[in-house]
Design a protein around this motif. Sequence first.
Motif, short mmCIF file in Angstrom:
data_model
loop_
_atom_site.label_atom_id
_atom_site.label_comp_id
_atom_site.label_asym_id
_atom_site.label_seq_id
_atom_site.Cartn_x
_atom_site.Cartn_y
_atom_site.Cartn_z
N SER A 157 -3.38 -3.22 -8.65
CA SER A 157 -4.13 -1.90 -9.64
C SER A 157 -3.68 -0.92 -8.29
N GLU A 158 -4.72 -1.22 -7.27
CA GLU A 158 -5.25 -0.27 -6.54
C GLU A 158 -3.96 0.65 -5.53
N ARG A 159 -2.89 -0.64 -5.06
CA ARG A 159 -1.03 0.11 -4.16
C ARG A 159 -1.09 1.57 -5.74
N PRO A 193 7.07 2.13 -0.45
CA PRO A 193 5.84 2.47 1.38
C PRO A 193 5.40 3.77 0.71
N LEU A 194 3.82 3.66 1.56
CA LEU A 194 3.02 4.52 1.25
C LEU A 194 3.02 5.24 2.67
N PRO A 195 2.45 6.63 2.62
CA PRO A 195 2.39 7.51 3.75
C PRO A 195 1.29 6.71 5.10
N GLU A 196 1.12 7.25 6.01
CA GLU A 196 0.51 5.79 6.96
C GLU A 196 -0.87 6.94 6.56
N PHE A 217 -6.78 -8.13 0.90
CA PHE A 217 -5.95 -7.16 -0.60
C PHE A 217 -5.87 -6.26 0.45
N SER A 218 -6.65 -4.92 1.11
CA SER A 218 -6.13 -4.06 1.11
C SER A 218 -4.77 -3.52 2.24
N THR A 219 -4.25 -2.34 1.97
CA THR A 219 -3.35 -2.25 2.35
C THR A 219 -3.45 -1.27 4.24
N ASN A 220 -4.93 -1.24 4.38
CA ASN A 220 -4.76 -0.60 4.99
C ASN A 220 -6.02 -0.56 6.58
#
Length: 841
Positions: free
Chosen positions: A161-163, A229-232, A316-319
């Motif tokens: 959901s976050e992504r 993809p997500l931005p850096e 879970f986090s992508t960062n």
Amino acid sequence: MTNLFDADQVRQALTTLHGGSAGFIHICSTGGWTGGTFTTDTSGLNAAVDYVRGLDAKGKAGIYARVTTLSRPLNPGERGAADLSLAFPGFWTDLDIAGPGHKTSAPLPPNVEEARRIVAESGLPEPTLLIHSGGGLYSWHLLDEPHLITPDTIAVISALSERFQQIVKASAERLGYEYGPVGDLPRVLRIPGTVNRKTKDPRPCFIMEGASGTTYPLAELAPLIFGIPLPEPKTPPAPAAALPFTQPRPVRDAEDGLSPGDDYNARATWDEILINRLGWTKLYTRSGVTYWRHPNATSDVSATTGRNDGDNLWVFSTNTQFEPQRVYDKFGAYTLLTRGSTSPAAFSGAGKELYAQGYGARRDRDDPRDLIVPAVEGNLALATVHQLHPEPQRPMPPAGLTPPVLPEEFWAARPMFGQIRQAAHSRLIAPDGVFGAVLARAAVRIDYRIMLRAIVGRPQPLNVFVALGGLSGGGKGASLDTASELLPFTNVDGHHIREISAGSGEGIVKKFFTRAEKKDDEGRGGGMEWQQTIHGILVRVDEGSMFGPLMKRQGQTTTETLRQAWSGERLGGSYADEDRGQQLAPHTYRLCVLLGIQPEIAGFLFDDTFGGLPQRFLWLAVQAPEMPDLDAIPAYPGRLDWAPPAVDLRGSDRLFVGVGELNRQFVDVAPEVEHEIRVAHLAQVTGRAAADPLDGHANLSRLKVAAILGALDGRIAVSVEDWALAGMVMATSTAVRRWMQARVKATEAESRKARNIAHVEREVMAEDAKANARVVRMAKRAHKYVGQILDAGEKATYRAVNRKFGGTEKDGVNAAIDHALEMDWIRRDGEAFALGESVPR
């Protein structure tokens, strides 16, 4: 003032999002936010609509529904945290549109079209549902079926959901707009049919037209969400290789024989790794699970440790420095942070580094090697470190092709288990499938008068259903045949057995009976009647493809009969005369099922989840990742030396079943086992523990398996060891069932994709045919118009011909002229046209 409230839209929205889902709908409003909870059935939906109507009559500025259902009703004043979420219907957006009601200077999309463009250009598929909130746009990507959230899956769903929200945020920013992520599971959204009264001019919230209406399987949507993809991040974390890391503490005694990785796992702490050197924040600990947040977090929880009683880090986090949707033990985290990778080479290098520092020097080998073995559980890719011995390692099978199997400690627990495995290996078939078939055959041979007493609920028979799952050619039939050789059927006084194939419910019941001469109390004959002469039946189905159509046949009673038989209930129709049928009284029979089935066709079983059939099956695999080499195949060990314990009805318990009292011998269950069953049942009944619907009979199934294992050991009793062994069987069964479900969903997804492609192709062909017919018609008219223009003494220029066609046809003029030229209905004459040699018909 016009009444903007629309009860029909309220009902449609609540039904679409939550109708029939597990859990409770939560309705709330401004000025309190606690609201009320309602069931998801028809009566609950009616009550929810009435409640919303009452809130609207009070002039509430906003009336909202929670995006997920609740696992229980809320207490007074409670709003419901994320951990109370139960059914997840899909993914949503809440896009504000510039105008009154938004206190922000950030750039917002000026209209609905621009808000829709944010979603359309995000890389996500078409939304299922679009809702105008009266001040913004909600879009919904609904799942084809709500996903049940459990303590094991809440982290995954939260991460998805976050992504999803981050994808929408990135799309908005590319278009120059602001979007604040709203992916938390307790989120509430305005209900269509209600009124947005945040400003002086009330505006309706309503369902918009133009959405696709397509729902999506989570198994298809999740990889897509993680694939966009997500931005850096604006402030990227420091490179992993440059991060300092906690130095190991003093060396433990080498007599332990631990490897460096094992020793590091035993002595390092997550506080040292996450707090001291990486600057993470420990948020809180609940039920043994610790929740963590990293410095660059965009949401509250980035990872957990201690889940499922393990000492692993679930990310879970992508960062972060860690890979999202992965599980790390401490040595895995150490390897990533010091070596920048979790490849086998990185693990080996990290191990050598720790060896150089004196960690866990083993006495039996000097150069340990490490291997990371991936496994899949739900949506998480797990990674566990396994130490290799010097002998060559077998290659891992392709992901997803091999189901889970019984652990080695199970096979080593008792000599009989080893004999079953040897028999399977001698025939080059999977041991688990043979064991499952032996278990069912043993159950049929145990006297039907031996039962489980009512630890919770009611007394239960030892009737078991076993599904042997595997790919085509995996050896389902061979497993059943080998088990029949190991444990052939024999009749004893009072308990006669037979094996049958699947049939209708009435047909199965009829197999217990034969026609015999009816005699009175004095032994005199008086015609023929149906008499029960069989007390144990094994229903054997080698191929589930034969079973599926039977279960789906209109008016069939097979599924109902099997569900009732598993619990020993009355079987047969309401009639019982000599011409039409028979009845079996409760607990006067033993009925077991052995079903061989391919995952790709098992959907019909899971379709009956709410009926209760799949949760009554024990699931085992007829494939195995480990088999002996061809030059080491063992000999067939011969039959099992086993006879079921004899029933002893002297001083036996009496069971009242509504047709009189029956003498029964109850299985003696260890007090520790009884206590564990009662504690688990009480937690479920009181709502303190939520279970997967497919695990609704898990403890009862486990107790049946334990009782049969006790009988195989010569006892009418369940010991603590029997219970533990049955736990291994049930854990494997659950894993195989989930593997089967995943294969079913993948097959269904492929079928849907093929149907969609075929549908699109048909639509394209139809559209092409329509377009071609239109071109031909217009080409004929082009020939006609050229003739008319020439007859009028004018020059048939392109402009003159084009002017003859109507405004709605302008887009087809060029194609029509080209076709007319190709057919020689017209020809070029300098810069104009002349009539050709051919005439259209």
